[in-house]
Design an enzyme around this catalytic site. Sequence first.
Site, short mmCIF file in Angstrom:
data_model
loop_
_atom_site.label_atom_id
_atom_site.label_comp_id
_atom_site.label_asym_id
_atom_site.label_seq_id
_atom_site.Cartn_x
_atom_site.Cartn_y
_atom_site.Cartn_z
N HIS A 67 -3.27 -6.50 -3.54
CA HIS A 67 -3.35 -5.14 -4.04
C HIS A 67 -2.77 -5.05 -5.45
CE1 HIS A 67 -1.93 -0.74 -3.87
NE2 HIS A 67 -3.22 -0.73 -4.09
N GLU A 70 -5.33 -6.40 -7.85
CA GLU A 70 -6.42 -5.44 -8.09
C GLU A 70 -6.05 -4.46 -9.20
OE1 GLU A 70 -7.35 -1.27 -7.01
OE2 GLU A 70 -7.14 -2.30 -5.09
N HIS A 71 -4.83 -3.96 -9.16
CA HIS A 71 -4.37 -3.05 -10.21
C HIS A 71 -4.29 -3.75 -11.56
CE1 HIS A 71 -2.78 0.78 -8.25
NE2 HIS A 71 -3.23 0.08 -7.21
N GLU A 147 2.02 5.25 -5.53
CA GLU A 147 0.88 5.32 -4.61
C GLU A 147 1.34 5.23 -3.15
OE1 GLU A 147 -3.31 2.87 -3.75
OE2 GLU A 147 -1.92 2.18 -5.30
#
Length: 449
Positions: A67, A70-71, A147
């Site tokens: 994750h 991905e950012h 987030e």
Amino acid sequence: MPIELPLDDARSDLVLSEGGSLVRRTVLPGGVRLLTETDRSVRSVSIGMWIPVGSRDERPEHAGATHVLEHLLFKGTARRSALDIATAFDEVGGESNAVTAKEHTFYYGRVRSADLPLALDVLADMITSAALEPAALELEREVILEELAMAEDDPTDVGYEAFCEQVLGEGTALGRPVGGTPASVGGIDVDAVRAHYAEHYRPENLVVTAVGDLDHDLLAAQLSARLTAGGWTLEPGALPRPRPATAPQAAVPGIGAAALTPRVLARDTEQTHVYLGGPALSATAPERHAMSVLMAILGGGMSSRLFQHVREERGLAYSVYSFSSAYRDAGVFGLYAACRPTRTEQVVELMGAELADMGRRGVTEAEMRRALGQITGSLALGLEDTSSRMGRLGTSELVHGRYTEVDEAVARIAAVRAEDVRSLAERLAGSFTTRVDVGPDGRHVAIAS
């Protein structure tokens, strides 16, 4: 007829006509797979780049890296800054984003067909040449923590994550949250992210799908050129890397829904959000079509049993539905409702009773017709969206290993019998293992999430 797509397929090019469209699959040098559907009735293209690695595939020392990575791919390359990447799509009225899942990571964009070379160039640059700078990690770490904090404020997110963790196994790779935890995100360093990137972002792992006003051969040539310009070596004859084998998830004894002891996550909310369910079918299980029909009848719309019997006839909940998730070696089924705390036990009893009733008495022909119409109608509407069709190509390649024409997909759903649904409902009704309540804690000792 379906196109078979084994991962070790030595055939370099496969073609299938899908109605008025042309579906093609090419294995490029280096093992890169390109699947396209040409549709001249639109003036746009949806394009996606898939890496078949998700949160469950992380090494223990790389936990949370999927994750985070991905950012970071949006935070700059050797050729582009983060602003350059964002501006590239905005300037042409396009859109781009990415998704991290348990079994894949997906980067995508949608642009006018004339701007496809631009979208391809930006996405390929991100995939091949991410800068992964320490300063960018430190900044994006804070964004990801925000987030996660946002998800923690949403009782439905909290409940769903806790529910899936318990059904799929606490502490297991498949059961852990896709986005990581504050501890894992806070502890990851740039070396772990770079190692994860170097291990998995390779030609033999990359799947590219595109749907719209495009030329397959031209896109294949442009893709090869962009990947080579990004520093990837595309060796002729290389084949895609097979997915690692995984043992099927061990069966967990189940019981009736009403007998479950809930895990209570105390929150200052007006409603109790209830998740209950257990293990179900894998993504390739033969009964998956019966599961789709069952979910539609049980809790898939306003005419479903849960909606009619819990909301419309008794007014006990505003939101109530059923759901299922499937992975390569495991699956989850669940029932959800949000209601005032004093009604929680009654709602739980009713939801469990609906599934049990389906297992005992089966479903009606009218319910079967409605479910078939709902599923096929949804499929037909999705075909009008190039993004949905692009996603369907990716699923065909990564999950099923075959491309199935829409007519055959409809036929498979239509072939499901009422007895298939009844038998599966009976099996699931005795397979409840997990209940999670999120809300005011007036009955149980709260367990910190």
